[in-house]
Motif scaffolding. Structure first.
Motif, PDB file in Angstrom:
ATOM      1  N   GLU A 343       0.857  -1.185   0.000  1.00  0.00           N
ATOM      2  CA  GLU A 343       0.000   0.000   0.000  1.00  0.00           C
ATOM      3  C   GLU A 343       0.893   1.234   0.000  1.00  0.00           C
ATOM      4  OE1 GLU A 343      -2.575  -0.265   3.357  1.00  0.00           O
ATOM      5  OE2 GLU A 343      -3.690  -1.986   2.561  1.00  0.00           O
ATOM      6  N   SER A 344       0.653   2.139  -0.921  1.00  0.00           N
ATOM      7  CA  SER A 344       1.461   3.354  -1.040  1.00  0.00           C
ATOM      8  C   SER A 344       0.786   4.505  -0.296  1.00  0.00           C
ATOM      9  CB  SER A 344       1.648   3.734  -2.509  1.00  0.00           C
ATOM     10  OG  SER A 344       2.340   2.728  -3.201  1.00  0.00           O
ATOM     11  N   GLN A 345       1.612   5.401   0.257  1.00  0.00           N
ATOM     12  CA  GLN A 345       1.067   6.513   1.023  1.00  0.00           C
ATOM     13  C   GLN A 345       2.102   7.628   1.137  1.00  0.00           C
ATOM     14  OE1 GLN A 345       0.145   4.773   4.808  1.00  0.00           O
ATOM     15  NE2 GLN A 345       2.270   4.320   5.314  1.00  0.00           N
ATOM     16  N   ASN A 346       1.626   8.775   1.642  1.00  0.00           N
ATOM     17  CA  ASN A 346       2.475   9.925   1.972  1.00  0.00           C
ATOM     18  C   ASN A 346       3.313  10.424   0.796  1.00  0.00           C
ATOM     19  OD1 ASN A 346       1.597   9.598   4.686  1.00  0.00           O
ATOM     20  ND2 ASN A 346       3.203   8.073   5.011  1.00  0.00           N
ATOM     21  N   PRO A 347       2.700  10.768  -0.337  1.00  0.00           N
ATOM     22  CA  PRO A 347       3.497  11.223  -1.484  1.00  0.00           C
ATOM     23  C   PRO A 347       3.926  12.679  -1.353  1.00  0.00           C
ATOM     24  CG  PRO A 347       1.179  11.321  -2.040  1.00  0.00           C
ATOM     25  CD  PRO A 347       1.258  10.709  -0.662  1.00  0.00           C
ATOM     26  N   ASN A 348       5.019  13.006  -2.022  1.00  0.00           N
ATOM     27  CA  ASN A 348       5.471  14.387  -2.146  1.00  0.00           C
ATOM     28  C   ASN A 348       6.214  14.521  -3.462  1.00  0.00           C
ATOM     29  OD1 ASN A 348       5.826  17.076  -1.424  1.00  0.00           O
ATOM     30  ND2 ASN A 348       6.443  16.563   0.664  1.00  0.00           N
ATOM     31  N   LEU A 349       6.257  15.729  -3.999  1.00  0.00           N
ATOM     32  CA  LEU A 349       6.928  16.016  -5.261  1.00  0.00           C
ATOM     33  C   LEU A 349       7.875  17.192  -5.083  1.00  0.00           C
ATOM     34  CD1 LEU A 349       3.972  15.882  -7.847  1.00  0.00           C
ATOM     35  CD2 LEU A 349       5.714  14.127  -7.492  1.00  0.00           C
ATOM     36  N   PHE A 350       9.023  17.146  -5.766  1.00  0.00           N
ATOM     37  CA  PHE A 350       9.908  18.306  -5.817  1.00  0.00           C
ATOM     38  C   PHE A 350      10.760  18.197  -7.069  1.00  0.00           C
ATOM     39  CE2 PHE A 350      12.239  15.094  -3.457  1.00  0.00           C
ATOM     40  CZ  PHE A 350      13.543  15.195  -3.931  1.00  0.00           C
ATOM     41  N   VAL A 351      11.346  19.333  -7.473  1.00  0.00           N
ATOM     42  CA  VAL A 351      12.181  19.378  -8.669  1.00  0.00           C
ATOM     43  C   VAL A 351      13.617  19.650  -8.252  1.00  0.00           C
ATOM     44  CG1 VAL A 351      12.663  20.612 -10.819  1.00  0.00           C
ATOM     45  CG2 VAL A 351      10.307  20.134 -10.162  1.00  0.00           C
ATOM     46  N   GLU A 387      19.803   5.464  -2.837  1.00  0.00           N
ATOM     47  CA  GLU A 387      19.536   4.736  -1.608  1.00  0.00           C
ATOM     48  C   GLU A 387      20.053   5.541  -0.419  1.00  0.00           C
ATOM     49  OE1 GLU A 387      21.468   1.029  -2.120  1.00  0.00           O
ATOM     50  OE2 GLU A 387      20.057   0.302  -3.642  1.00  0.00           O
ATOM     51  N   GLY A 388      19.671   5.101   0.763  1.00  0.00           N
ATOM     52  CA  GLY A 388      20.191   5.740   1.964  1.00  0.00           C
ATOM     53  C   GLY A 388      19.136   6.263   2.902  1.00  0.00           C
ATOM     54  N   LEU A 389      17.883   6.431   2.426  1.00  0.00           N
ATOM     55  CA  LEU A 389      16.828   6.899   3.318  1.00  0.00           C
ATOM     56  C   LEU A 389      16.341   5.755   4.195  1.00  0.00           C
ATOM     57  CD1 LEU A 389      14.538   9.133   1.056  1.00  0.00           C
ATOM     58  CD2 LEU A 389      16.164   9.889   2.778  1.00  0.00           C
ATOM     59  N   PRO A 390      16.087   6.026   5.476  1.00  0.00           N
ATOM     60  CA  PRO A 390      15.507   4.971   6.316  1.00  0.00           C
ATOM     61  C   PRO A 390      14.086   4.677   5.873  1.00  0.00           C
ATOM     62  CG  PRO A 390      15.595   7.057   7.498  1.00  0.00           C
ATOM     63  CD  PRO A 390      16.348   7.264   6.227  1.00  0.00           C
ATOM     64  N   ASN A 391      13.591   3.512   6.214  1.00  0.00           N
ATOM     65  CA  ASN A 391      12.294   3.077   5.708  1.00  0.00           C
ATOM     66  C   ASN A 391      11.096   3.719   6.387  1.00  0.00           C
ATOM     67  OD1 ASN A 391      13.131   1.428   3.625  1.00  0.00           O
ATOM     68  ND2 ASN A 391      13.494  -0.301   4.988  1.00  0.00           N
ATOM     69  N   SER A 392      11.311   4.527   7.409  1.00  0.00           N
ATOM     70  CA  SER A 392      10.196   5.171   8.093  1.00  0.00           C
ATOM     71  C   SER A 392       9.844   6.529   7.506  1.00  0.00           C
ATOM     72  CB  SER A 392      10.529   5.344   9.577  1.00  0.00           C
ATOM     73  OG  SER A 392      11.682   6.169   9.735  1.00  0.00           O
ATOM     74  N   VAL A 393      10.383   6.826   6.335  1.00  0.00           N
ATOM     75  CA  VAL A 393      10.238   8.168   5.771  1.00  0.00           C
ATOM     76  C   VAL A 393       8.774   8.523   5.497  1.00  0.00           C
ATOM     77  CG1 VAL A 393      10.755   9.621   3.794  1.00  0.00           C
ATOM     78  CG2 VAL A 393      12.529   8.188   4.777  1.00  0.00           C
ATOM     79  N   ARG A 394       8.351   9.647   6.025  1.00  0.00           N
ATOM     80  CA  ARG A 394       7.095  10.282   5.629  1.00  0.00           C
ATOM     81  C   ARG A 394       7.451  11.741   5.363  1.00  0.00           C
ATOM     82  NH1 ARG A 394       2.834  13.250   7.700  1.00  0.00           N
ATOM     83  NH2 ARG A 394       0.776  12.741   6.846  1.00  0.00           N
ATOM     84  N   ALA A 395       8.083  11.977   4.225  1.00  0.00           N
ATOM     85  CA  ALA A 395       8.695  13.275   3.943  1.00  0.00           C
ATOM     86  C   ALA A 395       7.635  14.364   3.871  1.00  0.00           C
ATOM     87  CB  ALA A 395       9.469  13.214   2.634  1.00  0.00           C
TER      88      ALA A 395
END
Length: 564
Positions: A343-351, A387-395
């Protein structure tokens, strides 16, 4: 006794064709990209700069909330909500807005060490930062005791820092910029004004509608009161974006009384005859165009289009769409790909660096096993972004600072901040190969990393009565074997040409004459005592019948004594 030729012309042609096909496939396959799938190469890496997590207070069991980050005055600033020091009363503890700054090597307090809360016993959350007219602005929600004595009305609070201290944006240090109950404020600078949007109600009821105000450096004024998509809709998390010099607004809105029904509207700010209006540019059902539940929408302009990402709750899939000025259409498949059971969640976009980045997390259906996902879009395909971000990311926030991109989020107790380091693709040079005048080669070029070594030196097939004597890049002055070419460190584009020498029929040892020693070599070969190269065998096939036998030996001996 006869020996068959070991490499017929047909065999050589088949081998050459197979080698060409293998090399062609090897050069094409790595460049193919499938929409929604990550490429094999990792071009980006995430690095922590938070020293194990930011914490402004001294609590041994800290609690932190959604952070906001921004670049200002050559520093990266981060604001978030953090539990106040415990005062023996949970009612008095609450949350406060804390701010710290990063100078490139360490973090330090940027809020006077006391936080930004306006009221002594208030509870403050959801900060948003922005830079406007050279000053750093912060907006958040803060609850304080009402005149009723036992209720809390969450107002939108705003302060600014122009270099010395945090002060109110309103005269007499009144911090409130909007009336009514508020949630989830977000700041954005547009058209020389500072805008803030949030969800709440202008009449201090529990209704959730979109409120928009702007600040001109002196006063706040209303841009829109109580905006919503449906008559009785309940809005959530409005977000602002700028596209083609116009201000856009999105949010998710639930339809009361209809189970699992929420929509993603998008509105554009327009000015007609001096009057500000907000125009729906998402159709009657919003950009979801469905009756399933949707939420967490975000807008981002990129490469001449306006992109939107949101979560479709059935089947917990992130959707991506782009705005062409009149209509919305899916980007690629319309989905950010995931494993079927996730299940996907907590999306964000940036350039960043001319690419559109999407960051979100996937988790399995049990709610466990959460893993981060970051992909970039180059206008055609989505690919993994390091790679390198921890898996708890909710940016919850991103910023560009010192040519790097940064993400910030809360892990529940502390604030995490990571930088995105681009690892440019290694510079490559072209090594070209030419067949020369008397032969063919199995391939004509390869790409080599600057300073690396050729890995696909072609196979050379000399013409009849010629032998290959080496590669040269200087017109034949210096000749190198294929092994020597493969060991070179290549620092610029280079072309190697194959060189040959005509061989004397019957001369197997290459001494330039036909003698009994050549006949002896052939005799040993026929008896299986030695092996000979294809060039030697070609020279010893005296009658070109594809066989090596006593007739060839006799012809060699005849020539050696002047009778041939």
């Amino acid at each position: 006794m006869k020996a068959q030729k070991r490499n017929s012309m047909t065999g050589r042609m088949v081998t050459s064709i197979m080698i060409c096909l293998v090399m062609l496939l090897g050069s094409i396959l790595p460049t193919l990209a499938v929409p929604g799938q990550a490429s094999a190469a990792t071009e980006y890496a995430w690095n922590s700069i938070d020293g194990g997590g930011l914490q402004a207070g001294t609590s041994s069991a800290p609690t932190s909330g959604e952070p906001s980050i921004v670049s200002w005055n050559n520093h990266l600033y981060a604001a978030w909500s953090e539990a106040k020091p415990y005062n023996f009363s949970s009612e008095l503890q609450g949350m406060e807005i804390r701010v710290m700054k990063w100078d490139g090597s360490q973090w330090s307090a940027a809020d006077g060490g006391t936080g930004l809360n306006y009221y002594g016993h208030s509870n403050a959350t959801n900060p948003s930062l922005a830079v406007y007219q050279g000053c750093l602005y912060a907006a958040w929600i803060e609850g304080y005791p009402s005149l009723l004595g036992d209720q809390s009305i969450h107002q939108i609070i705003a302060k600014k820092n122009c270099g010395d201290e945090w002060v109110s944006t309103i005269e007499d240090y009144i911090p409130v910029i909007g009336s009514g109950r508020g949630k989830n404020p977000v700041l954005l600078v547009y058209d020389n004004a500072l805008y803030v949007a949030w969800q709440g109600d202008s009449n201090q009821t529990q209704d959730q509608k979109v409120q928009v105000m702007k600040y001109d450096g002196n006063v706040w004024s209303s841009e829109k009161l109580d905006l919503r998509f449906f008559e009785n809709g309940v809005v959530d998390r409005p977000r602002l974006a700028i596209y083609q010099n116009e201000l856009y607004l999105t949010w998710s809105e639930e339809v009361p009384g209809i189970q699992s029904s929420s929509h993603i509207p998008v509105y554009k700010r327009t000015v007609n005859g001096g009057e500000v209006t907000w125009e729906n540019v998402s159709g009657n059902l919003g950009i979801t165009n469905t009756t399933t539940s949707a939420g967490s929408s975000v807008l981002q302009a990129y490469n001449g289009l306006l992109y939107a990402v949101w979560r479709d709750n059935n089947p917990a899939q992130l959707k991506v769409s782009s705005f062409y000025g009149n209509t919305w259409g899916p980007v690629g498949s319309g989905n950010l790909e995931k494993l079927e059971e996730d299940e996907s969640q907590n999306p964000n976009l940036f350039v960043y660096n001319d690419k559109l980045f999407a960051v979100w997390n996937d988790q399995n259906s049990s709610g466990m096993g959460r893993k981060n996902r970051v992909e970039f879009y180059d206008g055609r395909n989505w690919s993994a972004a390091g790679e390198g971000l921890p898996n708890s990311v909710r940016a919850t926030s991103y910023a560009l600072h010192d040519n790097l991109a940064y993400l910030a989020w809360s892990n529940g107790s502390k604030i995490q901040v990571y930088s995105l380091q681009e690892n440019p693709a290694p510079q490559q040079v072209t090594v070209s190969y030419l067949p020369g005048d008397h032969g063919t080669i199995s391939s004509t070029s390869e790409q080599v990393v600057l300073g690396g070594h050729p890995a696909a030196v072609p196979v050379v097939t000399p013409s009849n009565k010629y032998r290959f004597i080496g590669w040269s890049s200087d017109g034949g002055v210096t000749k190198l074997s294929s092994q020597e070419v493969a060991s070179l460190a290549v620092t610029a584009d280079v072309t190697f040409t194959a060189y040959y020498t005509a061989f004397l029929l019957g001369d197997a040892d290459g001494d330039g004459k036909v003698s009994s020693s050549d006949a002896l070599l052939l005799n040993k070969f026929i008896k299986g005592k030695i092996t000979l190269t294809q060039v030697q065998l070609q020279a010893l096939d005296m009658n070109s019948d594809g066989q090596w036998d006593e007739e060839d030996i006799k012809a060699i001996l005849a020539i050696s004594v002047g009778k041939g």
